[in-house]
Design a protein around this motif. Sequence first.
Motif, PDB file in Angstrom:
ATOM      1  N   SER A 137      14.147  11.651   3.224  1.00 28.14           N
ATOM      2  CA  SER A 137      13.010  12.449   2.759  1.00 28.14           C
ATOM      3  C   SER A 137      11.685  12.026   3.383  1.00 28.14           C
ATOM      4  CB  SER A 137      12.895  12.353   1.230  1.00 28.14           C
ATOM      5  OG  SER A 137      12.527  11.036   0.845  1.00 28.14           O
ATOM      6  N   GLY A 138      11.691  10.997   4.237  1.00 31.03           N
ATOM      7  CA  GLY A 138      10.459  10.602   4.922  1.00 31.03           C
ATOM      8  C   GLY A 138       9.670   9.498   4.250  1.00 31.03           C
ATOM      9  N   THR A 139      10.323   8.691   3.418  1.00 32.42           N
ATOM     10  CA  THR A 139       9.618   7.629   2.696  1.00 32.42           C
ATOM     11  C   THR A 139       8.957   6.630   3.641  1.00 32.42           C
ATOM     12  OG1 THR A 139      11.276   7.823   0.935  1.00 32.42           O
ATOM     13  CG2 THR A 139       9.856   5.880   0.900  1.00 32.42           C
ATOM     14  N   THR A 140       9.625   6.299   4.742  1.00 29.78           N
ATOM     15  CA  THR A 140       9.058   5.318   5.672  1.00 29.78           C
ATOM     16  C   THR A 140       7.736   5.805   6.247  1.00 29.78           C
ATOM     17  OG1 THR A 140      11.249   4.466   6.236  1.00 29.78           O
ATOM     18  CG2 THR A 140       9.480   4.038   7.807  1.00 29.78           C
ATOM     19  N   THR A 187      12.494  21.171   5.437  1.00 26.68           N
ATOM     20  CA  THR A 187      12.067  21.610   4.106  1.00 26.68           C
ATOM     21  C   THR A 187      11.565  20.474   3.220  1.00 26.68           C
ATOM     22  OG1 THR A 187      14.355  21.415   3.317  1.00 26.68           O
ATOM     23  CG2 THR A 187      13.652  23.569   4.144  1.00 26.68           C
ATOM     24  N   VAL A 188      11.909  19.236   3.583  1.00 30.60           N
ATOM     25  CA  VAL A 188      11.494  18.092   2.771  1.00 30.60           C
ATOM     26  C   VAL A 188      10.742  17.052   3.605  1.00 30.60           C
ATOM     27  CG1 VAL A 188      12.261  16.204   1.274  1.00 30.60           C
ATOM     28  CG2 VAL A 188      13.416  18.417   1.175  1.00 30.60           C
ATOM     29  N   LEU A 197       6.098   9.963  15.535  1.00 30.16           N
ATOM     30  CA  LEU A 197       7.120  10.918  15.976  1.00 30.16           C
ATOM     31  C   LEU A 197       8.121  11.202  14.865  1.00 30.16           C
ATOM     32  CD1 LEU A 197       7.965   9.428  19.504  1.00 30.16           C
ATOM     33  CD2 LEU A 197       6.558  11.441  19.047  1.00 30.16           C
ATOM     34  N   ILE A 198       8.496  12.465  14.719  1.00 30.72           N
ATOM     35  CA  ILE A 198       9.616  12.870  13.865  1.00 30.72           C
ATOM     36  C   ILE A 198      10.551  13.699  14.740  1.00 30.72           C
ATOM     37  CG2 ILE A 198      10.364  14.123  11.822  1.00 30.72           C
ATOM     38  CD1 ILE A 198       7.708  13.582  10.535  1.00 30.72           C
ATOM     39  N   ILE A 199      11.790  13.235  14.893  1.00 27.57           N
ATOM     40  CA  ILE A 199      12.744  13.874  15.797  1.00 27.57           C
ATOM     41  C   ILE A 199      13.923  14.397  14.998  1.00 27.57           C
ATOM     42  CG2 ILE A 199      14.256  13.550  17.796  1.00 27.57           C
ATOM     43  CD1 ILE A 199      12.437  11.212  18.622  1.00 27.57           C
ATOM     44  N   PRO A 211      11.629   4.183  -3.225  1.00 31.01           N
ATOM     45  CA  PRO A 211      10.214   4.404  -3.538  1.00 31.01           C
ATOM     46  C   PRO A 211       9.319   3.961  -2.382  1.00 31.01           C
ATOM     47  CG  PRO A 211      10.997   2.437  -4.639  1.00 31.01           C
ATOM     48  CD  PRO A 211      12.201   3.068  -4.006  1.00 31.01           C
ATOM     49  N   THR A 212       8.200   4.612  -2.242  1.00 34.16           N
ATOM     50  CA  THR A 212       7.246   4.263  -1.185  1.00 34.16           C
ATOM     51  C   THR A 212       6.801   2.811  -1.316  1.00 34.16           C
ATOM     52  OG1 THR A 212       6.462   6.548  -1.161  1.00 34.16           O
ATOM     53  CG2 THR A 212       5.060   4.913  -0.125  1.00 34.16           C
ATOM     54  N   SER A 213       6.667   2.332  -2.538  1.00 32.67           N
ATOM     55  CA  SER A 213       6.208   0.948  -2.751  1.00 32.67           C
ATOM     56  C   SER A 213       7.160  -0.068  -2.129  1.00 32.67           C
ATOM     57  CB  SER A 213       6.045   0.673  -4.246  1.00 32.67           C
ATOM     58  OG  SER A 213       7.255   0.955  -4.943  1.00 32.67           O
TER      59      SER A 213
END
Length: 667
Positions: A511-514, A542-543, A202-204, A484-486
């Motif tokens: 920015s959605g890294t998780t 947008t990101v 989910l993205i809210i 960072p994603t890492s």
Amino acid sequence: MYKDDSIISSLFSLLKKDSRFWNEEKTELNETKLKDHADKLDTELLELLMNDETMKERFFVSVGKAWIFKNNDFKFFLEENSLDNSYTQFENKIGLTAGNKLLRERSEVVLNFPYKDCVLEGGQTTEEGMETVFEYDEKAEDFSETKKKRKEIFFNEILARDEIDRLEEAKALVNWKKWTKDGEEKVEKLERDEDGTIKENLIIKGNNLLALHSLKKQFAGKVKLIYIDPPYNTGNDGFKYNDNFNHSTWLSFMKNRLELAKELLRNDGVIFISIDDNEQAYLKVLMDEVFGRENFITNFIWTRKKKGSFLSKKIRKMTEFIVCYTKTPNNFSFYGEDAYSDKWQPIVKRTNSLKELKIPQNTVSTVLKDGIYKKGFQGTTETGIDFLNNFEVREGVIITNLDIKGRFVWTQDFLNEEIKNGSRISLSSKFGFNVLRYNQSEKIKTPSTLINQENGVGTNEDATQELAKIFGSGIGEMFAYNKPTSLLKYIINMLTFNEKNAIILDYHAGSGTTAHAVLDLNKEDGGNRQFILVEQMDYIETVTVPRVEKVIEQQGGGSFVYCELKEWNEEAKQKILACGSIEELETLFKELYERYFLNYTVSVKKFRETVLPDPRFRSLPLKRQQEMFCKMLDLNQMYVPVSEREDALYSISKEDLEVMEEFYGIL
């Protein structure tokens, strides 16, 4: 006003009969909780007071045959007489204070954080928080160009507890969409597991405080891991929310949301919070109050820069903290010396498509001794189910009698495959495709408090490069404090190594890294972890969402469902901020008055008749005028409660209503 010692003493003794308002020793009264229950007209509290003649006479009024509780008088009495302090003033109280009151006793709610509405203006250049200003130079008789710190509108909205009525209700969710590797799809049904829990990623979009309230019914006590990267309250953070909080307000802001986060965590759940040394110590004390000091795990230290930036001429700042707490003591586990690498190597796979195959998902067995994989190998699963009996190997074909009729066939030539002691063999189900696989016994080291490149974890620079690869260099610089994603993969794997279907929540999604990290891990180890992201800023469109879309597209798998909290007065606020002049604000005023919910404590009539035409008001900067307009909005009505979803005023579509009702389990 004098203190009525006799009533205080009587009330104090009476309230001791209700343990809900006291600490375990019944030496300290929780006045905030008492007021909350009074606001809710709690029947047990009212009966307790009504049954005492002194309290009945003092706090109730007779109307006909009924007795009416004078709630405001009751709360005023508590405040004026400092009920709890008159009996505990000699005790030592240790904790964070805001104003002259302990933070744990404050009940106000910080709805929004500062500068959130200026996202399009603030923090989008490498010159953090600066803007170009043209000013007239009398001597030069011309305009000169200068750089100044931005003076943005400080919309830091705070509500007192007695002003809150509908704020914490679950909110209507609209604009439902689903993305898969094939692109955008219509949301027709939400996938659930056997327990009825929603299993969609989910993205809210919306205010995270209200989104957390909306998630409670479906996810309370179900989230395994929470990671957040909140505003650091540094005063010079160039990241999107240009975080320059008043210290006590920042603490209240964090407290409001952490209390909800705790409700969402499982008993064995863990929360990780990124922070720097500006607020780390205060956050630690706040977490002690919200989660309990006994639930503190550690402060991880992450190396955020390879070289660091100077705090002074002699000190380089190279690290940040990740504060870590569990919900209940001694009820969590990180992977340690007995954990195995997740670098699975497939050795056999099912070649038919028999639907009858029934194998427990993620069934795992540990090889008991060295040897050649052959007929008669014995292995017992962690759940006690013996599933590796009676394998027959004939020229590269394995036939197992897991089914009574022996119909399941796997093929691949792996005769004489040597398997070492400690290797693990697993039967798992992924997207309906069953695989038998093993990995060699590669133990993983117990995590340490230091997280850096030796752990395979990158820096801020790596995070910037990751975004640049997806969007170009500009976006990466805008999110200069992105993680960072890492780093997220390391944290998530630390807790979900042996539970690859866990729920992970991030309510400062950025920015959605998780989400990126969860999708990467699932791709690598065949897991089915689930992410829930919440973000209010417009860059979610947008990101954040485009980033997750691209990851799914690149990996060729995965999906997520997107929705938004249905705005109402929040919509009005955006219209106010979009006005470019006082004339546009005047034109908007009628719509605000007729269409939206205005604050009853503001004299709108006087504002319209005397303030609006006043030359002094009209000469104010536009942003100050906008701020005053926003003060007219009722903060309880920023978003639409789900209970009012069918009101024609809000024009919610039939399709959104259907998915929303399924989400909340409304029959």
